[in-house]
Each structure stands twice: as structure tokens, then as C-alpha cells.
Design a protein around this motif. Structure first.
Motif, PDB file in Angstrom:
ATOM      1  N   LEU A 185     -19.122  10.165  -6.089  1.00  0.00           N
ATOM      2  CA  LEU A 185     -18.011   9.402  -5.713  1.00  0.00           C
ATOM      3  C   LEU A 185     -17.233   8.471  -6.549  1.00  0.00           C
ATOM      4  CD1 LEU A 185     -19.824   8.824  -2.139  1.00  0.00           C
ATOM      5  CD2 LEU A 185     -17.629  10.410  -2.622  1.00  0.00           C
ATOM      6  N   TYR A 236     -21.774   6.071  -8.462  1.00  0.00           N
ATOM      7  CA  TYR A 236     -22.160   5.976  -7.261  1.00  0.00           C
ATOM      8  C   TYR A 236     -22.207   7.390  -6.623  1.00  0.00           C
ATOM      9  CZ  TYR A 236     -22.280   4.803  -2.097  1.00  0.00           C
ATOM     10  OH  TYR A 236     -22.761   4.943  -0.917  1.00  0.00           O
ATOM     11  N   LEU A 276     -14.467   1.183  -7.452  1.00  0.00           N
ATOM     12  CA  LEU A 276     -15.458   2.328  -7.321  1.00  0.00           C
ATOM     13  C   LEU A 276     -15.341   3.278  -8.730  1.00  0.00           C
ATOM     14  CD1 LEU A 276     -17.668   2.867  -5.316  1.00  0.00           C
ATOM     15  CD2 LEU A 276     -16.333   4.657  -4.412  1.00  0.00           C
ATOM     16  N   VAL A 302      -6.111  16.882  -6.999  1.00  0.00           N
ATOM     17  CA  VAL A 302      -6.782  16.167  -5.880  1.00  0.00           C
ATOM     18  C   VAL A 302      -7.888  17.336  -5.677  1.00  0.00           C
ATOM     19  CG1 VAL A 302      -6.527  16.060  -3.369  1.00  0.00           C
ATOM     20  CG2 VAL A 302      -4.927  15.314  -4.771  1.00  0.00           C
ATOM     21  N   LEU A 332     -10.712  16.075  -7.290  1.00  0.00           N
ATOM     22  CA  LEU A 332     -11.193  14.806  -6.709  1.00  0.00           C
ATOM     23  C   LEU A 332     -12.119  15.288  -5.532  1.00  0.00           C
ATOM     24  CD1 LEU A 332      -8.985  11.644  -6.074  1.00  0.00           C
ATOM     25  CD2 LEU A 332     -10.414  12.746  -3.999  1.00  0.00           C
ATOM     26  N   VAL A 333     -11.756  16.304  -4.601  1.00  0.00           N
ATOM     27  CA  VAL A 333     -12.592  16.492  -3.476  1.00  0.00           C
ATOM     28  C   VAL A 333     -13.911  17.319  -4.010  1.00  0.00           C
ATOM     29  CG1 VAL A 333     -12.461  17.832  -1.589  1.00  0.00           C
ATOM     30  CG2 VAL A 333     -10.587  16.627  -1.820  1.00  0.00           C
ATOM     31  N   PRO A 387     -10.277  -0.354   1.548  1.00  0.00           N
ATOM     32  CA  PRO A 387     -10.563   0.987   0.726  1.00  0.00           C
ATOM     33  C   PRO A 387      -9.906   0.926  -0.643  1.00  0.00           C
ATOM     34  CG  PRO A 387     -10.727   1.292   3.033  1.00  0.00           C
ATOM     35  CD  PRO A 387     -10.078  -0.115   2.912  1.00  0.00           C
ATOM     36  N   GLY A 388      -8.655   0.816  -0.454  1.00  0.00           N
ATOM     37  CA  GLY A 388      -7.494   0.730  -1.683  1.00  0.00           C
ATOM     38  C   GLY A 388      -8.081   0.072  -2.698  1.00  0.00           C
ATOM     39  N   VAL A 391       0.379   3.431  -2.940  1.00  0.00           N
ATOM     40  CA  VAL A 391      -1.200   4.054  -3.323  1.00  0.00           C
ATOM     41  C   VAL A 391      -1.442   5.441  -2.599  1.00  0.00           C
ATOM     42  CG1 VAL A 391      -3.725   3.319  -3.079  1.00  0.00           C
ATOM     43  CG2 VAL A 391      -1.711   1.428  -3.522  1.00  0.00           C
ATOM     44  N   PRO A 392      -1.657   6.293  -3.484  1.00  0.00           N
ATOM     45  CA  PRO A 392      -2.030   7.757  -2.996  1.00  0.00           C
ATOM     46  C   PRO A 392      -3.179   7.433  -1.941  1.00  0.00           C
ATOM     47  CG  PRO A 392      -1.992   7.818  -5.133  1.00  0.00           C
ATOM     48  CD  PRO A 392      -2.180   6.476  -4.966  1.00  0.00           C
ATOM     49  N   MET A 440       0.746  -1.299  -0.034  1.00  0.00           N
ATOM     50  CA  MET A 440       0.033  -0.006   0.181  1.00  0.00           C
ATOM     51  C   MET A 440       1.075   1.320  -0.050  1.00  0.00           C
ATOM     52  SD  MET A 440      -3.206  -0.885  -0.206  1.00  0.00           S
ATOM     53  CE  MET A 440      -4.038   0.512   0.057  1.00  0.00           C
ATOM     54  N   ALA A 463     -15.173  10.545  -8.877  1.00  0.00           N
ATOM     55  CA  ALA A 463     -13.887  11.182  -7.748  1.00  0.00           C
ATOM     56  C   ALA A 463     -12.960  10.102  -8.001  1.00  0.00           C
ATOM     57  CB  ALA A 463     -14.517  11.349  -6.487  1.00  0.00           C
ATOM     58  N   SER A 464     -13.491   8.892  -7.373  1.00  0.00           N
ATOM     59  CA  SER A 464     -12.463   7.629  -7.558  1.00  0.00           C
ATOM     60  C   SER A 464     -11.630   7.361  -8.959  1.00  0.00           C
ATOM     61  CB  SER A 464     -13.190   6.317  -7.422  1.00  0.00           C
ATOM     62  OG  SER A 464     -13.865   6.451  -6.200  1.00  0.00           O
ATOM     63  N   GLY A 510      -9.123   9.661  -8.643  1.00  0.00           N
ATOM     64  CA  GLY A 510      -7.951   9.121  -7.832  1.00  0.00           C
ATOM     65  C   GLY A 510      -7.336   8.075  -8.571  1.00  0.00           C
ATOM     66  N   LEU A 511      -7.809   7.387  -9.382  1.00  0.00           N
ATOM     67  CA  LEU A 511      -7.296   6.060 -10.171  1.00  0.00           C
ATOM     68  C   LEU A 511      -6.158   6.649 -10.996  1.00  0.00           C
ATOM     69  CD1 LEU A 511      -7.174   3.080 -10.587  1.00  0.00           C
ATOM     70  CD2 LEU A 511      -8.731   3.391 -12.448  1.00  0.00           C
ATOM     71  N   GLY A 534     -11.478   1.392  -3.760  1.00  0.00           N
ATOM     72  CA  GLY A 534     -11.165   2.729  -4.306  1.00  0.00           C
ATOM     73  C   GLY A 534     -11.081   2.542  -5.978  1.00  0.00           C
ATOM     74  N   HIS A 555      -5.355   9.435  -1.371  1.00  0.00           N
ATOM     75  CA  HIS A 555      -6.646   9.986  -1.663  1.00  0.00           C
ATOM     76  C   HIS A 555      -7.585   8.870  -2.521  1.00  0.00           C
ATOM     77  CE1 HIS A 555      -4.007  13.315  -1.605  1.00  0.00           C
ATOM     78  NE2 HIS A 555      -4.807  13.839  -1.086  1.00  0.00           N
ATOM     79  N   VAL A 556      -6.923   7.612  -2.754  1.00  0.00           N
ATOM     80  CA  VAL A 556      -7.667   6.625  -3.232  1.00  0.00           C
ATOM     81  C   VAL A 556      -8.392   5.738  -2.414  1.00  0.00           C
ATOM     82  CG1 VAL A 556      -7.270   4.393  -4.658  1.00  0.00           C
ATOM     83  CG2 VAL A 556      -5.897   6.532  -5.412  1.00  0.00           C
ATOM     84  N   THR A 557      -7.717   5.735  -1.195  1.00  0.00           N
ATOM     85  CA  THR A 557      -8.453   5.037  -0.043  1.00  0.00           C
ATOM     86  C   THR A 557      -9.304   5.833   0.789  1.00  0.00           C
ATOM     87  OG1 THR A 557      -6.733   5.573   1.476  1.00  0.00           O
ATOM     88  CG2 THR A 557      -6.501   3.601   0.138  1.00  0.00           C
ATOM     89  N   MET A 558      -9.146   7.388   0.386  1.00  0.00           N
ATOM     90  CA  MET A 558      -9.987   8.306   1.253  1.00  0.00           C
ATOM     91  C   MET A 558     -11.639   8.106   0.954  1.00  0.00           C
ATOM     92  SD  MET A 558      -9.303  12.242   1.141  1.00  0.00           S
ATOM     93  CE  MET A 558     -10.316  12.514  -0.266  1.00  0.00           C
ATOM     94  N   ILE A 559     -11.947   7.822  -0.087  1.00  0.00           N
ATOM     95  CA  ILE A 559     -13.407   8.169  -0.398  1.00  0.00           C
ATOM     96  C   ILE A 559     -14.056   6.723  -0.106  1.00  0.00           C
ATOM     97  CG2 ILE A 559     -14.948   7.840  -2.497  1.00  0.00           C
ATOM     98  CD1 ILE A 559     -13.018   9.820  -3.958  1.00  0.00           C
ATOM     99  N   PRO A 560     -13.599   5.524  -0.224  1.00  0.00           N
ATOM    100  CA  PRO A 560     -14.249   4.371   0.264  1.00  0.00           C
ATOM    101  C   PRO A 560     -14.153   4.357   1.734  1.00  0.00           C
ATOM    102  CG  PRO A 560     -12.775   3.688  -1.507  1.00  0.00           C
ATOM    103  CD  PRO A 560     -12.595   5.119  -1.206  1.00  0.00           C
ATOM    104  N   THR A 561     -13.114   5.028   2.529  1.00  0.00           N
ATOM    105  CA  THR A 561     -13.009   4.852   4.051  1.00  0.00           C
ATOM    106  C   THR A 561     -14.338   5.974   4.464  1.00  0.00           C
ATOM    107  OG1 THR A 561     -10.749   4.798   3.907  1.00  0.00           O
ATOM    108  CG2 THR A 561     -11.636   5.336   5.755  1.00  0.00           C
ATOM    109  N   PHE A 586      -3.158   7.755  -9.196  1.00  0.00           N
ATOM    110  CA  PHE A 586      -2.506   6.563  -8.941  1.00  0.00           C
ATOM    111  C   PHE A 586      -1.552   6.001  -9.953  1.00  0.00           C
ATOM    112  CE2 PHE A 586      -2.922   1.707  -7.655  1.00  0.00           C
ATOM    113  CZ  PHE A 586      -1.814   1.741  -7.198  1.00  0.00           C
TER     114      PHE A 586
END
Lengths: 272, 315
Positions: free
Chosen positions: B286, B65, B60, B273, B276-277, B53-54, A115-116, A112, B289-290, B293-294, B57, A118-124, B297
């Protein structure tokens, strides 16, 4: 190697110039927070004259500042204690214990790293909102306790502790929990201090996560509160007074524990 | 969080290898039980808040969604929307331009300052702590005063205004100009980060053996030659490490944008970012936004690979 006088003078000049540039924003922040709102125009505003504490009265009086300080303190202190405990337990297990799944667990931590956040932030956030964690302290704190770097750091340090010590304690009938609490933790004191300052700093300065999770004004942390003052067209001297109040604790801590700050940040990296 | 590992960390556990299960003594079983017990709390947190969540994400990004809605699989719809979204390309360009200005500048400043405070002299610790001060300062708090420094009332505008008025692309202050807003923010980021790089390089400088440089000195090498051919090559690993984390860090810039410009003017500082926000927590889209994020990444990985291939080749 010797240092020539010419180089010494040049170096002194360069260093002083760089120091002035580095300090200038702090100076400007303090002096402007002590000026009346209408007097904030360069260059006269930077001279120490006509100072007033009205901005401090405004910011301390009616803006919920103390609530933000308290929230930030809770966020930082609870996280530090929890991360230190959890990371040293896991670090000890990864360094000195053999058990099934150890490699798999460790590699999942490592995977991990790239992995930025921000990728995990949304699902969290989705997870938390389903579990009712938005606008709660546990919702703010719990996800940030999953700190892979802290585990790496603790594991790295504990690897270098001698096995014989633990063997001897075990032969004397010391239980695993007592061994961990009375031997591993005290031996880890230097790295715990370093890691602790890093985690504290990271949480104290954290912005995006508290901004998303803590939505009610009374739940904001300092960074979120000050940023919102800026957005709300509050006079600049009041915003800056708030910034000064938020900076003072970190500065005092830095002056006292400078070594831990520099070590903590160089060892663990810091939020970018 | 910018994820980094301390230098010299081995790639995996180096403890004793696992033994076959059949021959385990009660003592070993107890050890294994406690090992699992000690690692589990951290691992469960990690599963729930990072690993899970990774994966989610990434997944997603292929769903539509919105908050309060049920997720609907839409395949590549988000990604194709992304490719046709002018604002996304704008945000991508802004992010890259910002990084291209901020990262090299920050590396050069870090290196220069590290060389200046390399040798011990009477006030060296004072200077080192001063240069590190911005690193412990919250970017949000620093940004409050930098907003003034770059405002039309501020010193930066008063000093550089005449020059820029002549150059063009200038509109009252740096933050109000879509051309100069990124250099302005890059300068703030350099101010806040160079102390960190300085410390990393300094740590490496102090590990270097003095013999090589002394030998070169006796051979009559100038100080530039000693720096270029002896010190710099040995600094490569540290510089590589810094380049990677500074680049990934500046790809993720958010605090500065939020406080100083809100993405403006005319989306001149609208970073990835920030978009994204915006998409996730202002428009509550969302899935989209994901997808952003991808993209972030993928960019991070591409940059790490490129830097590995170029900077890291000889090390």
C-alpha cells in the motif's frame, strides 16, 4: 439566421451517421445477447435471425444476478437519500448561517477538489479494514457520502433563496428543524431532483470502489459482477445478456427523467 | 470521482461576514449553533473519508506498509523505487499517450456535435438524447460489447484489419496489438464522453448573444469566418473547463482497462491507476501504491497549470 437547404441536408446526413455509430454498440449488445454462443461472428451475427433467450436463462438462473441487482439498488438508493439530506443540511448552513469555523470548513472542502480520488482510496480502505467495514454495506456506502460537489451545488442554490422568507417564518415561531424540513427542502426540489439523478447514476455505474470493498461474490454490485463474468470466460452472449439486464433500469429512468439526467450531469460532472 | 465545480461558482462563501462574538444576541447564538449542527455531519464525513485519507495518502507514500504489517518510515525509498521502476515509466507513458489521443478527439467531437445540434429543428431533441445516451451508460457495461467489436470476430477488426495489416503493428485484433490497443480504448472513451462535452458546449452556445454573429453576417463574413473569429473565442472558457476535466478523467482511466484488456498485451494498456490497484490490492504494497497515487496527483496539478497558462490565458 437562415439555414441553407444544402447545409440542412449535410447536417441531416452527419447527424444520422453519428446517431448510427452511437446506437450501434447498444444494438450489438442486445442482438448478440439473443444469439447462441457459437454464432457470434461478424457480419452474420448482427442480423436478426436464429434468436434465442438461452443466455438470459443462464444469466438469470445461476449467476447471482438478482443479488447483484439488489446490492446495486441498496448502494444507489441509500446513498442518494443520505447525500441529498446531508448535502442540503450543509449547503443550508454554509449559505445562510454564520458560525465559527465556517470558512475553514468550506475551504477544506474546496481544497480536495484537485486531489484524485485514488489518493484517498487507499487510506480509506485501510481505515475500513481496521474498523471491520470490508464486505459490509456500511463500509461500501459511508465513505461515498462525503460528496463535496453535492454540498457546493446545494449551497449555490440555497444562496439564491430569499432571506426574508426564513426571517418571516422565524418571527412566526418556526423552529430551525421545522424551517429546514418544511421550507428549505421543498424550495430545493428542482436542484434535489437534479442532484439526486447524478448521485444515483454515479453510484449505479461506480466500479472501482465496490470492486475493492465488496470482496465476497454475493456482495458484488452489478458492474463488479458483470466485469467478473467477462474475466471468468463466461460465453459472451451471457455476459452481454447480463449487461442488458443491468442497463434496462438506467435506460427507463433516462427516458422518463431525461431533463434531470442531462442537468445533473452537466452541473455536477461525472465519474471519468 | 472526477472533481468538478459547476461553472461560475465563486471561490468562497459569499454570505454575510461573521460579526464579532461579543455583540452576539441569543438569536444569533442559536443560529450559529444550528449552523454548526447542520454542517457538522457532512464535515465529519469529509474529515474521515476525504481530508484525512488525502493527507494520509500523501504521507503513506513515504512509508513501507503492507496489509497486516506495521507501517515503517522509509523516507524517499518508495519514490526512488518508483523512478527506477520500468513498469511505472511504461504505465506513465501509456497513460499520457492514451490521454493525448482521447482528449483532443473527444473535444473535437463534442464541439462538432454541439454545432450540429445548435439550432432548433424538428428532430433536434431526439438527436441530443441519443448522443447523451452513452454518458449515462456504465463504462463497464459498454466495455463488454466493445470488447467484441474490437475482437477478431468483431466488425471493427473486419473493417480496419486489411488497412492495418498493411500498416503494420497489427496482430489479429486491435486489442491484441500493443500499438493499436490505446487508440481502440481511446475511441471507446470518446464514444462514452462526447455527449457530455456536447452538452457543456451547447449550454455555452445558447448563452452567446446573437447580435455579434448577425452583424458579421451582414458584413459578409462566411460561416467559417463567423465560427473562427466570433464563436470559437467565446467558447474558450467552456473548452478550457472540458480540457481540464477530460484530461484528469483520462489520467484516471481504469474501468476500460480492467474489462477490455487487463492491462495487456505486454503491458500495452497498463495505466497508472491500473498499476496503483495492482500494487495496492494484488501485491498489498500500500505504501508503493500511494507513491503511484502521489505521482498521479502531481501530474494532475502540472496539467491543470499548463492548461491554465496556455488555453486559459486570454479568458
Amino acid at each position: 439566421m437562415t439555414t441553407s437547404p444544402a447545409w440542412r441536408v449535410l447536417r441531416g446526413l452527419l447527424l444520422c451517421g453519428a446517431a448510427v455509430v452511437t446506437i450501434f454498440p447498444f444494438y450489438a449488445m442486445v442482438i448478440l445477447s439473443l444469439k447462441p454462443a457459437e454464432a457470434i461472428r461478424f457480419p452474420r451475427s448482427l442480423l436478426p435471425g436464429g434468436l434465442t433467450t438461452e443466455a438470459y436463462h443462464a444469466v438469470i438462473g445461476g449467476q447471482g444476478l438478482w443479488g447483484w441487482v439488489l446490492n446495486t439498488l441498496l448502494y444507489s438508493v441509500i446513498s442518494v437519500v443520505a447525500v441529498l439530506l446531508l448535502a442540503s443540511m450543509a449547503g443550508y448552513a454554509f449559505a445562510k448561517k454564520r458560525f465559527r469555523g465556517r470558512e475553514a470548513m468550506f475551504w477544506s472542502f474546496l481544497s480536495m477538489v484537485m486531489v484524485p480520488y485514488h489518493v484517498t482510496m487507499i487510506p480509506t480502505f485501510i481505515l475500513l479494514s481496521k474498523a471491520g467495514g470490508v464486505d459490509t454495506y456500511w463500509g461500501l456506502i459511508l465513505p461515498t457520502l462525503a460528496n463535496a460537489q453535492a454540498v457546493f451545488l446545494m449551497r449555490q442554490f440555497i444562496l439564491n433563496l430569499p432571506d426574508e422568507l426564513f426571517e418571516a417564518a422565524r418571527l412566526d415561531g418556526c423552529g430551525e428543524w421545522r424551517l429546514f424540513l418544511t421550507m428549505v427542502l421543498p424550495l430545493c426540489k428542482p436542484v434535489l431532483a437534479t442532484l439526486g439523478t447524478f448521485v444515483f447514476l454515479w453510484h449505479w455505474n461506480d466500479f472501482l470502489w465496490p470492486l475493492i470493498v465488496m470482496q465476497g461474490r454475493e456482495h458484488w454490485t452489478l458492474t463488479v459482477g458483470i466485469a467478473s463474468l467477462q474475466q471468468e470466460q463466461v460465453p459472451l452472449n451471457v455476459v452481454l445478456a447480463g449487461s442488458v439486464v443491468a442497463l434496462v433500469p438506467i435506460f427507463c429512468a433516462y427516458l422518463v427523467g431525461q431533463r434531470y439526467f442531462t442537468e445533473g450531469v452537466t452541473m455536477s460532472g461525472i465519474k471519468g | 470521482m472526477t472533481a468538478t465545480i459547476e461553472r461560475g461558482a465563486p471561490a468562497g462563501p459569499t454570505g454575510p461576514p461573521a460579526r464579532p462574538r461579543a455583540r452576539r444576541s441569543p438569536l444569533q447564538r442559536r443560529e450559529a449553533r444550528f449552523g454548526l449542527l447542520f454542517a457538522l455531519p457532512c464535515f465529519l464525513l469529509f474529515l474521515a473519508f476525504r481530508f484525512g485519507p488525502g493527507l494520509a495518502g500523501v504521507a503513506l507514500a513515504f512509508f513501507h506498509y503492507e496489509v497486516g504489517d506495521t507501517p515503517r518510515f522509509t523516507g524517499l525509498a518508495n519514490l526512488s523505487r518508483l523512478l527506477n521502476d520500468d513498469l511505472f515509466w511504461k504505465a506513465l507513458r501509456v497513460t499520457v499517450v492514451y490521454s493525448v489521443i482521447a482528449v483532443p478527439l473527444s473535444l473535437v467531437c463534442s464541439l462538432a456535435m454541439a454545432l450540429l445540434v445548435r439550432k432548433k429543428f424538428r428532430t433536434v431533441t431526439f438527436f441530443r438524447s441519443v448522443f447523451f445516451l452513452p454518458v449515462v451508460t456504465s463504462l463497464v457495461l459498454a466495455a463488454t460489447v466493445f470488447t467484441w467489436i474490437f475482437s477478431s470476430d468483431g466488425p471493427w477488426t473486419r473493417i480496419t484489419g486489411p488497412v492495418l495489416g498493411w500498416l503494420g503493428g497489427y496482430d489479429g485484433s486491435w486489442l491484441a496489438s500493443s500499438v493499436w490497443v490505446l487508440p481502440a480504448m481511446a475511441l471507446v472513451s470518446v464514444w462514452s464522453r462526447f455527449g457530455y462535452g456536447m452538452l457543456i458546449i451547447l449550454a455555452r452556445l445558447q448563452d452567446l448573444p446573437a447580435e455579434l454573429e448577425e452583424a458579421a453576417l451582414t458584413d459578409g463574413a462566411s460561416s467559417w469566418q463567423r465560427f473562427r473569429y466570433i464563436v470559437l473565442p467565446q467558447l474558450k472558457p467552456a473548452l478550457f473547463f472540458l480540457a481540464v476535466i477530460e484530461t484528469t478523467g483520462s489520467f484516471q482511466v481504469f474501468d476500460l482497462v480492467y474489462v477490455m484488456t487487463g492491462g495487456g498485451p505486454a503491458h500495452g494498456s497498463y495505466t497508472l491507476v491500473f498499476q496503483l490497484v495492482d500494487q495496492g490490492f494484488k501485491f498489498f504494497d500500500l505504501g508503493y501504491a500511494s507513491a503511484i497515487g502521489l505521482a498521479l496527483f502531481v501530474m494532475t496539478i502540472v496539467v491543470a497549470v499548463i492548461q491554465r497558462l496556455t488555453l486559459g490565458r486570454e479568458s
